[in-house]
Design a protein around this motif. Sequence first.
Motif, PDB file in Angstrom:
ATOM      1  N   ARG A 147       0.551   3.947  -0.493  1.00 41.40           N
ATOM      2  CA  ARG A 147      -0.627   4.788  -0.748  1.00 41.40           C
ATOM      3  C   ARG A 147      -1.113   4.545  -2.164  1.00 41.40           C
ATOM      4  O   ARG A 147      -0.311   4.225  -3.058  1.00 41.40           O
ATOM      5  CB  ARG A 147      -0.254   6.270  -0.576  1.00 41.40           C
ATOM      6  N   ASN A 148      -2.400   4.697  -2.367  1.00 41.46           N
ATOM      7  CA  ASN A 148      -2.961   4.564  -3.708  1.00 41.46           C
ATOM      8  C   ASN A 148      -2.187   5.468  -4.677  1.00 41.46           C
ATOM      9  O   ASN A 148      -2.124   6.689  -4.469  1.00 41.46           O
ATOM     10  CB  ASN A 148      -4.441   4.956  -3.694  1.00 41.46           C
ATOM     11  N   ARG A 151      -3.731   8.942  -5.954  1.00 42.57           N
ATOM     12  CA  ARG A 151      -3.645  10.091  -5.052  1.00 42.57           C
ATOM     13  C   ARG A 151      -2.199  10.500  -4.831  1.00 42.57           C
ATOM     14  O   ARG A 151      -1.886  11.680  -4.683  1.00 42.57           O
ATOM     15  CB  ARG A 151      -4.316   9.750  -3.721  1.00 42.57           C
ATOM     16  N   GLU A 154      -0.701  12.760  -7.787  1.00 44.97           N
ATOM     17  CA  GLU A 154      -1.203  14.132  -7.743  1.00 44.97           C
ATOM     18  C   GLU A 154      -0.499  14.920  -6.638  1.00 44.97           C
ATOM     19  O   GLU A 154      -0.096  16.071  -6.834  1.00 44.97           O
ATOM     20  CB  GLU A 154      -2.722  14.115  -7.524  1.00 44.97           C
ATOM     21  N   SER A 155      -0.340  14.304  -5.472  1.00 43.46           N
ATOM     22  CA  SER A 155       0.350  14.951  -4.364  1.00 43.46           C
ATOM     23  C   SER A 155       1.811  15.214  -4.719  1.00 43.46           C
ATOM     24  O   SER A 155       2.353  16.294  -4.444  1.00 43.46           O
ATOM     25  CB  SER A 155       0.251  14.073  -3.117  1.00 43.46           C
ATOM     26  N   ASP A 234      -4.173   5.026   2.915  1.00 43.23           N
ATOM     27  CA  ASP A 234      -5.573   5.347   2.647  1.00 43.23           C
ATOM     28  C   ASP A 234      -6.484   4.877   3.780  1.00 43.23           C
ATOM     29  O   ASP A 234      -7.633   5.313   3.875  1.00 43.23           O
ATOM     30  CB  ASP A 234      -5.997   4.702   1.330  1.00 43.23           C
ATOM     31  N   GLN A 264      -6.339  22.273   1.245  1.00 44.94           N
ATOM     32  CA  GLN A 264      -7.205  21.643   0.255  1.00 44.94           C
ATOM     33  C   GLN A 264      -7.204  22.370  -1.082  1.00 44.94           C
ATOM     34  O   GLN A 264      -7.373  21.751  -2.136  1.00 44.94           O
ATOM     35  CB  GLN A 264      -8.638  21.553   0.808  1.00 44.94           C
ATOM     36  N   VAL A 267      -5.028  21.046  -3.971  1.00 48.85           N
ATOM     37  CA  VAL A 267      -5.311  19.738  -4.570  1.00 48.85           C
ATOM     38  C   VAL A 267      -5.900  19.933  -5.956  1.00 48.85           C
ATOM     39  O   VAL A 267      -6.862  20.682  -6.136  1.00 48.85           O
ATOM     40  CB  VAL A 267      -6.285  18.924  -3.694  1.00 48.85           C
ATOM     41  N   THR A 269      -7.818  18.432  -9.300  1.00 49.92           N
ATOM     42  CA  THR A 269      -8.791  17.388  -9.617  1.00 49.92           C
ATOM     43  C   THR A 269      -8.332  16.600 -10.837  1.00 49.92           C
ATOM     44  O   THR A 269      -8.099  17.159 -11.909  1.00 49.92           O
ATOM     45  CB  THR A 269     -10.174  17.993  -9.897  1.00 49.92           C
ATOM     46  N   LYS A 275      -6.734   9.388 -14.121  1.00 50.09           N
ATOM     47  CA  LYS A 275      -6.704   8.319 -13.117  1.00 50.09           C
ATOM     48  C   LYS A 275      -6.344   6.981 -13.754  1.00 50.09           C
ATOM     49  O   LYS A 275      -5.543   6.208 -13.204  1.00 50.09           O
ATOM     50  CB  LYS A 275      -8.051   8.228 -12.406  1.00 50.09           C
TER      51      LYS A 275
END
Length: 416
Positions: A147-148, A151, A154-155, A234, A264, A267, A269, A275
Amino acid sequence: MKSPGRTPRHVRCLIVFSLFLGLTSLSAFFHMKNKNYRFSKSHEELLIPPTSCHAKTNVMFLKTHKTASSTVLNIMFRFAERYNLTVALPADQLYHLGYPRTFVAQFVEGFETIGQNYNIMCNHLRFNPLEVKKVMAANTFYFSILRNPIRLLESSYIYYKGIVPAFKSTKNVNEFLASPTKYYHPADYRANIYARNIMWFDFGYNNNAEDDTKYIQAVLEEIEQNFHLILIADYFDESMILLKNTLCWDLDDVIYFKLNARSQETVQTLTPESKEQIKAWCSLDWKLYLHFNQSFWRRIEETIGLEVLEKEVDLLRTRQKELMETCLSEQEAVRKDHIRNKALLPFQSGAANILGYNLKQDLDNRTLRTCQKMVIPELQYMSYLYSVQHPHKRKKMGLPLLWTSVQEKVQVSVSN
């Protein structure tokens, strides 16, 4: 036998507590006698492989973290039941195959007697090819999923914040990424594995290694030698079509409901600076992802083609929508406090609100069991399979008596 690689006590307690209510109500559950049962559909719709193609049934899936791998595990478990395959499950009361310790064959229940006769391996482990090959057949197909890392981190932060030292003292993921070395100490690497290059670690490599071009290239080449296919989370639907075609499975084998997803509102930002920081902080994972993202699309172009891929993805999504309408009362995932049947409550971790599903109340017996398999959380499903494969062993997590052949025959005859 002493349990190798035991999960830390506080994590075990959390898991057992989270599952207690659900598992105590999980009675008269399913056992797939009707393994050829399918919802009605046309052969053309399902894109069944040609008769010259034979489904691969010896498959090893390296279950990486926070990569939609719980959904893939559900697919693997369902496939194992369909073909009455033997799954390499964690020994004794373990939840993973020794993770985060490097895998050894003794982490598998029954290895001493079953030997190299397992068909499916898909629980969390830290990859060790020589030991895995002691368990799996010589013609086993190996695949994994990435996975990227942007993302993923953050998860990971949300899911593991309560147990990872590098995350605990920060207010949010952006604060951690503003100065990760302030909070991350390599000496605590085993407790901090989720905070840096976790995919690199899952593949069996040092997640704190230097970003050296020759080293990275050597690792990438070794992974290519060990694995026949690397999927990309993704592009999950595209990944399922590629997996289906590569393994010679049919469409229903890779239909899924998303599992272990969070609501959601949990999550966070990421700032543009965060990033970019992830690309540097998790540079090993970033380069791993970039490399196999390219090979993923190259594989599709060389085998399926983009035009056929698009058509098959549309069929998969149509089929998924049809099954959701058949199985689910809300036709979507719901928050943990809205899950009516606590037997279907997923394990909850950190600040993440892990979603689950409510099944319709008026399903016939066969449809109910098929729908249950689509939505059952991974720990409950693993525990169920363990009780079926190893009926004389102590059940995991206090799992109650499940279907027996006599019980099912009685139940089916009554419902019919």
